[in-house]
Design an enzyme around this catalytic site. Sequence first.
Site, PDB file in Angstrom:
ATOM      1  N   ASP A  71       3.064  39.391  -9.308  1.00  0.00           N
ATOM      2  CA  ASP A  71       2.867  38.156 -10.065  1.00  0.00           C
ATOM      3  C   ASP A  71       2.358  37.030  -9.171  1.00  0.00           C
ATOM      4  OD1 ASP A  71       3.637  39.388 -12.363  1.00  0.00           O
ATOM      5  OD2 ASP A  71       5.605  38.431 -12.512  1.00  0.00           O
ATOM      6  N   ALA A 209      20.910  24.183 -10.577  1.00  0.00           N
ATOM      7  CA  ALA A 209      22.249  23.890 -10.052  1.00  0.00           C
ATOM      8  C   ALA A 209      22.678  22.466 -10.409  1.00  0.00           C
ATOM      9  CB  ALA A 209      22.297  24.114  -8.542  1.00  0.00           C
TER      10      ALA A 209
END
Length: 289
Positions: A71, A209
Site C-alpha cells: 500500500d 490516544a
Amino acid sequence: MKIAIFSTNYRTEIDIPLRKTINFLRKNDATVLIERNLYAQIAQQTQDFPVCDTIDRHDLDADLAVSIGGDGTLLHTATIIGNSNIPILGINTGRLGFLADAADDEIERIFDEILSHKYRLRERSMLTISLSDGAIDTYPFALNEVAVLKQDLSSMISIHATIDGEYLNTYMADGLIVATPTGSTAYAMSVGGPLLMPQVRDLLIAPVASHSLNVRPLVIPDSCNIELEVESRSKSYLISLDGRSQLMNRHTKIHIAKADFTLKTVELEHHSFFNTLKNKLLWGIDKRN
C-alpha cells in the site's frame, strides 16, 4: 495499451513480479514503460533486465499505472500520478494490501482481465492541505489521511478543530487523523475509527490516544472545510500526509478540504471492497481451533 510500472525501490521481492508483468504485456502487444528512477536502480543492480522505455511525473503518457509493492508503494505512485487521471492497479508484494490487493501470484490472469477490459474504475476522494504561513514542503494531497501528531515522546498536544467555521472540539491527545473513506482502512482503523466504503462522500475525524474516553471518531460530509490549530509544550508538532511528515511551528494553522480531483484505482472483476475486508481482516473465519 500503454502501461507504466512504478515501485518505490528495486528489491528482491518485486523482481519476479516485475519481469512477469513485462513479459506477459509484451507478448500481448502492450507498450511497457518503467518509472525513470526505478529503471535507474534496476540498471545499477542487474545486467539481464529487459530494455524498457521510461516515464516520469513530467511526462505522464499512459493508459494505466501499475504499482508493484504494498500500500505504501501505491501511495507513492499516487503522488506521481497526481491529477493526470491515469488509473492505478496495485499488485501486492507487501503484507496486508488494502489498496494493492491484486496478488503477485496471479499476474497473467490479472493482465488478461485488464487487456480484455474486465475491470471497474473506483474513484477515490483525495484531501488537500494548506497552511496559514505558507506552502507545505511535500506534495499537498493525501489519498489516505492527514495526521497531526505530537513531536516528542512525553506530553500530548491540544488540537482545536473547527468545521465550516464552527468550533467542534479541542482534542487533547497524541494526535488527530482526518481520513478519506480510502484511509478508513489505514491509520484511522488502528485508532478505532469506522470503516467506510470507498464511494461514500464523507470524511473521518479520529483522535490518536485521546486523553478523554468519551471523545469518539466522527464522520462528516466531505464538503466540509476543516481548520486545525495546535498547542504544544514543545512549540512544534508533526503533520503527516500519507506518511510524508513535516515539522510545523505551533502557530501554524492547518486547513484541510476535499481535493478538486479524484484518484482512479482499478478494481478487478473478482475483487470487491467486501471481499477485501473478508480476506484481509479474516471476517467470518473461526480461529479458535
